[in-house]
Scaffold this motif. Structure first.
Motif, PDB file in Angstrom:
ATOM      1  N   ALA A 488       0.835  -1.205   0.000  1.00 44.20           N
ATOM      2  CA  ALA A 488       0.000   0.000   0.000  1.00 44.20           C
ATOM      3  C   ALA A 488       0.868   1.253   0.000  1.00 44.20           C
ATOM      4  O   ALA A 488       0.556   2.246  -0.675  1.00 44.20           O
ATOM      5  CB  ALA A 488      -0.929  -0.004   1.216  1.00 44.20           C
ATOM      6  N   SER A 489       1.968   1.217   0.746  1.00 42.56           N
ATOM      7  CA  SER A 489       2.870   2.367   0.823  1.00 42.56           C
ATOM      8  C   SER A 489       3.510   2.659  -0.531  1.00 42.56           C
ATOM      9  O   SER A 489       3.624   3.819  -0.940  1.00 42.56           O
ATOM     10  CB  SER A 489       3.957   2.109   1.873  1.00 42.56           C
ATOM     11  N   VAL A 490       3.922   1.615  -1.238  1.00 45.93           N
ATOM     12  CA  VAL A 490       4.515   1.799  -2.571  1.00 45.93           C
ATOM     13  C   VAL A 490       3.521   2.477  -3.509  1.00 45.93           C
ATOM     14  O   VAL A 490       3.865   3.407  -4.255  1.00 45.93           O
ATOM     15  CB  VAL A 490       4.969   0.439  -3.149  1.00 45.93           C
ATOM     16  N   ILE A 491       2.272   2.024  -3.474  1.00 45.33           N
ATOM     17  CA  ILE A 491       1.227   2.611  -4.324  1.00 45.33           C
ATOM     18  C   ILE A 491       1.038   4.086  -3.996  1.00 45.33           C
ATOM     19  O   ILE A 491       0.919   4.934  -4.887  1.00 45.33           O
ATOM     20  CB  ILE A 491      -0.099   1.831  -4.150  1.00 45.33           C
ATOM     21  N   VAL A 492       1.039   4.416  -2.714  1.00 41.18           N
ATOM     22  CA  VAL A 492       0.862   5.805  -2.289  1.00 41.18           C
ATOM     23  C   VAL A 492       2.015   6.678  -2.778  1.00 41.18           C
ATOM     24  O   VAL A 492       1.810   7.748  -3.369  1.00 41.18           O
ATOM     25  CB  VAL A 492       0.744   5.887  -0.752  1.00 41.18           C
ATOM     26  N   TRP A 493       3.241   6.224  -2.547  1.00 43.50           N
ATOM     27  CA  TRP A 493       4.404   7.033  -2.910  1.00 43.50           C
ATOM     28  C   TRP A 493       4.517   7.222  -4.428  1.00 43.50           C
ATOM     29  O   TRP A 493       4.947   8.279  -4.905  1.00 43.50           O
ATOM     30  CB  TRP A 493       5.685   6.398  -2.381  1.00 43.50           C
ATOM     31  N   VAL A 494       4.120   6.213  -5.193  1.00 42.20           N
ATOM     32  CA  VAL A 494       4.305   6.274  -6.649  1.00 42.20           C
ATOM     33  C   VAL A 494       3.167   7.003  -7.356  1.00 42.20           C
ATOM     34  O   VAL A 494       3.394   7.789  -8.279  1.00 42.20           O
ATOM     35  CB  VAL A 494       4.464   4.842  -7.218  1.00 42.20           C
ATOM     36  N   PHE A 495       1.931   6.765  -6.925  1.00 44.92           N
ATOM     37  CA  PHE A 495       0.784   7.215  -7.721  1.00 44.92           C
ATOM     38  C   PHE A 495      -0.034   8.361  -7.109  1.00 44.92           C
ATOM     39  O   PHE A 495      -0.797   9.011  -7.817  1.00 44.92           O
ATOM     40  CB  PHE A 495      -0.158   6.039  -7.984  1.00 44.92           C
ATOM     41  N   LEU A 496       0.066   8.593  -5.803  1.00 46.33           N
ATOM     42  CA  LEU A 496      -0.784   9.607  -5.161  1.00 46.33           C
ATOM     43  C   LEU A 496      -0.129  10.980  -5.324  1.00 46.33           C
ATOM     44  O   LEU A 496       0.688  11.391  -4.505  1.00 46.33           O
ATOM     45  CB  LEU A 496      -0.964   9.263  -3.681  1.00 46.33           C
ATOM     46  N   ASP A 497      -0.505  11.711  -6.396  1.00 48.35           N
ATOM     47  CA  ASP A 497       0.237  12.929  -6.714  1.00 48.35           C
ATOM     48  C   ASP A 497      -0.572  14.214  -6.566  1.00 48.35           C
ATOM     49  O   ASP A 497      -0.152  15.272  -7.034  1.00 48.35           O
ATOM     50  CB  ASP A 497       0.783  12.843  -8.147  1.00 48.35           C
ATOM     51  N   VAL A 498      -1.729  14.184  -5.916  1.00 48.31           N
ATOM     52  CA  VAL A 498      -2.500  15.405  -5.720  1.00 48.31           C
ATOM     53  C   VAL A 498      -1.807  16.293  -4.681  1.00 48.31           C
ATOM     54  O   VAL A 498      -1.180  15.801  -3.744  1.00 48.31           O
ATOM     55  CB  VAL A 498      -3.952  15.067  -5.270  1.00 48.31           C
ATOM     56  N   LYS A 499      -1.906  17.618  -4.862  1.00 48.69           N
ATOM     57  CA  LYS A 499      -1.280  18.559  -3.952  1.00 48.69           C
ATOM     58  C   LYS A 499      -2.255  18.984  -2.854  1.00 48.69           C
ATOM     59  O   LYS A 499      -3.463  19.009  -3.051  1.00 48.69           O
ATOM     60  CB  LYS A 499      -0.801  19.794  -4.709  1.00 48.69           C
ATOM     61  N   HIS A 500      -1.706  19.334  -1.701  1.00 52.98           N
ATOM     62  CA  HIS A 500      -2.573  19.696  -0.578  1.00 52.98           C
ATOM     63  C   HIS A 500      -3.420  20.934  -0.878  1.00 52.98           C
ATOM     64  O   HIS A 500      -4.548  21.053  -0.409  1.00 52.98           O
ATOM     65  CB  HIS A 500      -1.733  19.921   0.692  1.00 52.98           C
ATOM     66  N   ALA A 501      -2.877  21.863  -1.690  1.00 48.41           N
ATOM     67  CA  ALA A 501      -3.631  23.073  -2.011  1.00 48.41           C
ATOM     68  C   ALA A 501      -4.899  22.754  -2.799  1.00 48.41           C
ATOM     69  O   ALA A 501      -5.922  23.435  -2.663  1.00 48.41           O
ATOM     70  CB  ALA A 501      -2.753  24.031  -2.815  1.00 48.41           C
ATOM     71  N   GLU A 502      -4.855  21.704  -3.602  1.00 50.14           N
ATOM     72  CA  GLU A 502      -6.019  21.356  -4.418  1.00 50.14           C
ATOM     73  C   GLU A 502      -7.148  20.775  -3.570  1.00 50.14           C
ATOM     74  O   GLU A 502      -8.319  20.859  -3.939  1.00 50.14           O
ATOM     75  CB  GLU A 502      -5.628  20.376  -5.515  1.00 50.14           C
ATOM     76  N   LEU A 503      -6.817  20.166  -2.432  1.00 45.46           N
ATOM     77  CA  LEU A 503      -7.850  19.608  -1.558  1.00 45.46           C
ATOM     78  C   LEU A 503      -8.710  20.705  -0.945  1.00 45.46           C
ATOM     79  O   LEU A 503      -9.788  20.431  -0.421  1.00 45.46           O
ATOM     80  CB  LEU A 503      -7.206  18.778  -0.437  1.00 45.46           C
ATOM     81  N   ALA A 504      -8.245  21.948  -1.008  1.00 48.35           N
ATOM     82  CA  ALA A 504      -9.013  23.067  -0.449  1.00 48.35           C
ATOM     83  C   ALA A 504      -9.954  23.681  -1.476  1.00 48.35           C
ATOM     84  O   ALA A 504     -10.556  24.714  -1.241  1.00 48.35           O
ATOM     85  CB  ALA A 504      -8.066  24.135   0.076  1.00 48.35           C
ATOM     86  N   THR A 505     -10.051  23.025  -2.657  1.00 46.71           N
ATOM     87  CA  THR A 505     -10.914  23.546  -3.715  1.00 46.71           C
ATOM     88  C   THR A 505     -12.006  22.553  -4.051  1.00 46.71           C
ATOM     89  O   THR A 505     -11.873  21.351  -3.836  1.00 46.71           O
ATOM     90  CB  THR A 505     -10.109  23.830  -4.990  1.00 46.71           C
ATOM     91  N   ASP A 506     -13.099  23.078  -4.561  1.00 47.42           N
ATOM     92  CA  ASP A 506     -14.181  22.265  -5.091  1.00 47.42           C
ATOM     93  C   ASP A 506     -14.238  22.506  -6.577  1.00 47.42           C
ATOM     94  O   ASP A 506     -13.798  23.537  -7.082  1.00 47.42           O
ATOM     95  CB  ASP A 506     -15.523  22.677  -4.464  1.00 47.42           C
ATOM     96  N   GLY A 507     -14.807  21.573  -7.305  1.00 47.07           N
ATOM     97  CA  GLY A 507     -14.939  21.794  -8.734  1.00 47.07           C
ATOM     98  C   GLY A 507     -15.236  20.501  -9.436  1.00 47.07           C
ATOM     99  O   GLY A 507     -15.234  19.436  -8.836  1.00 47.07           O
ATOM    100  N   PRO A 508     -15.485  20.560 -10.731  1.00 46.67           N
ATOM    101  CA  PRO A 508     -15.789  19.356 -11.494  1.00 46.67           C
ATOM    102  C   PRO A 508     -14.582  18.447 -11.572  1.00 46.67           C
ATOM    103  O   PRO A 508     -13.440  18.885 -11.469  1.00 46.67           O
ATOM    104  CB  PRO A 508     -16.164  19.890 -12.884  1.00 46.67           C
ATOM    105  N   GLU A 509     -14.874  17.188 -11.770  1.00 45.88           N
ATOM    106  CA  GLU A 509     -13.815  16.191 -11.844  1.00 45.88           C
ATOM    107  C   GLU A 509     -12.939  16.434 -13.046  1.00 45.88           C
ATOM    108  O   GLU A 509     -13.406  16.702 -14.142  1.00 45.88           O
ATOM    109  CB  GLU A 509     -14.450  14.801 -11.927  1.00 45.88           C
ATOM    110  N   GLY A 510     -11.644  16.301 -12.834  1.00 48.71           N
ATOM    111  CA  GLY A 510     -10.710  16.382 -13.940  1.00 48.71           C
ATOM    112  C   GLY A 510      -9.888  15.122 -13.982  1.00 48.71           C
ATOM    113  O   GLY A 510      -9.585  14.520 -12.978  1.00 48.71           O
ATOM    114  N   VAL A 511      -9.484  14.701 -15.169  1.00 51.17           N
ATOM    115  CA  VAL A 511      -8.713  13.469 -15.294  1.00 51.17           C
ATOM    116  C   VAL A 511      -7.337  13.644 -14.703  1.00 51.17           C
ATOM    117  O   VAL A 511      -6.780  12.783 -14.064  1.00 51.17           O
ATOM    118  CB  VAL A 511      -8.623  13.036 -16.778  1.00 51.17           C
ATOM    119  N   HIS A 512      -6.774  14.827 -14.879  1.00 54.67           N
ATOM    120  CA  HIS A 512      -5.449  15.076 -14.293  1.00 54.67           C
ATOM    121  C   HIS A 512      -5.609  15.806 -12.974  1.00 54.67           C
ATOM    122  O   HIS A 512      -6.307  16.791 -12.875  1.00 54.67           O
ATOM    123  CB  HIS A 512      -4.592  15.911 -15.232  1.00 54.67           C
TER     124      HIS A 512
END
Length: 514
Positions: A488-512
């Motif tokens: 699970a840790s490997v998956i998190v480190w490799v693929f979880l690339d969202v930034k903390h600033a983006e979690l403070a926003t709402d909006g439509p889903e984007g692929v990237h």
């Protein structure tokens, strides 16, 4: 169109108080749903004696709940999107409360196990709706992050609270106590349901968009997979019914995938998985609970069977876990505003893996004659219970946020349903795999003991043999659990690339994302 913006988001003086009560209702529901998976565990011997349930059917006291819960989660999540999340939340809580009352008043085996299945059905309605209601009730940013942190903490604390509460209630009165483990849910669940309209806004319904073929194949497919996995933990992966159940479940899920790709309003829109961060969050949340459930399952038995703790004392032994995960939730809810989820969840999964590795080092005697060797709670268990609790707290909070972030409004319920399904099915699969590891080690060592006895070598005292063999099997299971958490840790480190600033926003889903 129904107004989907709750009054609680207004700037009125009472808005903060309303948000607080909304969170209390949601978390009470989540706590009940999670703790009910373990609250009856300690009471099983008393239930079995009182209702004359034989050994073969005892597991259904736990399995009946898990099967209905895991199998109906996707359907429950989508029903909330279609008919209103508050409505499904209330319906699920009422069904759960009534079923709990029936369980507490059960006079025979069929009535009890049937009530457990009804509890699972109620939980499958309430749990996805509860998570989706956080998204629609709390504005993006620190407020929502704190709400998710408390929700995630309830998800982790629930299992430990279930053991503590179950041990305490059972200890009050062996004949009446087990009934209280069910009856306690009834007034709480009904009160939460009645208060929901006051503090939670309803979502916009979309009736007429129900994907009936998808609902049937998904529900039956998940039921088949969950039942097969659960049976594998009891009867082995080679059991005929295990293979048949898993095979039919997988075939139905494949059929479900084909149906979903062709219908106009799918039960599970594939766009939910197109976001890399969300998909990686789902996979990580599939692996992480598997390891955590293993800790509760094997460690609770170790504390009672090897260390000789009473049921109540065994439950209290997990109290530090509750404090640890709550502390981690408080810290994590603040850090998530300044630190990217990858680092929080990455460090959390590494800590949890370290805790499980610590449990894999529990001492046991593997030389004949086997002597009685046991761990010290204060040096061999407590440090790793705390490490595990902090690790899981740091893992659940960011992954819960990223799993439902930027979902379309109409997909919030099904996204929450997928997350809950990943946790339930992942926990069942992980526990079955670790139970297989445990059983394999146990059987091999029992053969060694028998061979030693046949050759005239003294294998040791029977009680010492039983405790040492259990410890050896459990340590191997803990080690495999640590490897799952590292994955699970490997998956998190490799693929979880969202930034903390983006979690403070709402909006439509984007692929990237990121």
């Amino acid at each position: 169109m129904t107004d989907t913006t709750p009054d609680t988001e207004s700037s009125s003086p009472g808005a903060g108080q309303h948000l607080g009560w909304a969170l209390v209702l949601i978390c009470v529901a989540q706590l009940m749903v999670v703790l009910d998976g373990t609250i009856a565990n300690i009471a099983i011997p008393f239930i079995s004696t009182d209702l004359e349930i034989d050994e073969a059917n005892r597991t259904w006291i736990v399995t009946g709940y898990a099967l209905a819960f895991g199998g109906l989660l996707l359907l429950g999540g989508r029903l909330g999107d279609l008919y209103g999340r508050r409505r499904l939340f209330m319906t699920g809580l009422i069904l759960f409360a009534v079923a709990s009352g029936l369980g507490g008043l059960a006079t025979n085996e069929a009535m009890l196990i049937g009530s457990r299945a009804l509890q699972g059905a109620g939980a499958a309605m309430a749990a996805p709706a509860a998570l989706a209601l956080i998204t629609t009730t709390f504005p993006a940013g620190p407020s929502r992050n704190r709400a998710f942190a408390v929700y995630a903490a309830m998800s982790g604390v629930g299992a430990a609270v279930g053991l503590i509460l179950g041990g305490w209630l059972t200890g009050l009165d062996p004949e009446l106590g087990w009934r209280l483990t069910f009856l306690i849910n009834t007034p709480i669940g009904l009160a939460a349901a009645l208060l929901a309209p006051r503090f939670l806004a309803e979502s916009e319904p979309h009736p007429g968009e129900m994907d009936v073929p998808g609902a049937i194949t998904a529900t039956l497919g998940l039921l088949g997979v969950v039942y097969g996995i659960t049976r594998a933990g009891e009867d082995g992966w080679g059991d005929t019914w295990t293979i048949a159940s898993l095979g039919s479940g997988l075939v139905l899920l494949v059929a479900f995938g084909v149906i979903e790709s062709r219908v106009a309003h799918p039960l599970l829109p594939f766009r939910v998985f197109l976001n890399r961060t969300r998909a990686s969050s789902f996979v990580a949340m599939f692996l992480a609970p598997a390891a955590m459930f293993a800790m509760f399952y094997f460690l609770s038995q170790y504390i009672q069977l090897v260390m000789g703790y009473s049921p109540l004392h065994a439950g209290v032994a997990f109290l530090p876990f509750c404090f640890g995960i709550m502390a981690a939730a408080a810290i994590g809810s603040n850090l998530i505003n300044h630190v990217d989820p990858r680092f929080l969840a990455g460090v959390g999964t590494l800590m949890a893996a370290g805790g499980l590795f610590g449990f894999s080092r529990l001492p046991y005697d593997d030389t004949f004659p086997l002597g009685h060797t046991e761990a010290s709670y204060w040096t061999d268990l407590l440090p790793f219970i705390l490490v595990m609790s902090f690790g899981m707290g740091m893992t659940f909070i960011p992954l819960t946020l990223t799993a439902v972030h930027h979902l379309r409004t109409e997909d919030s319920g099904i996204g929450s349903g997928v997350l809950n399904t990943m946790q339930q099915v992942g926990g069942a699969l992980g526990l079955s795999i670790l139970a297989t590891v445990f059983t394999t080690v146990l059987n091999n060592r029992q053969d060694d003991v028998a061979a030693a006895g046949a050759s005239g070598t003294n294998p040791g005292d029977p009680a010492a043999i039983a405790s040492q063999l259990f410890t050896e099997g459990a340590t191997h299971a803990f080690l495999v659990g640590a490897l799952m958490m590292l994955a699970a840790s490997v998956i998190v480190w490799v693929f979880l690339d969202v930034k903390h600033a983006e979690l403070a926003t709402d909006g439509p889903e984007g692929v990237h994302v990121g």
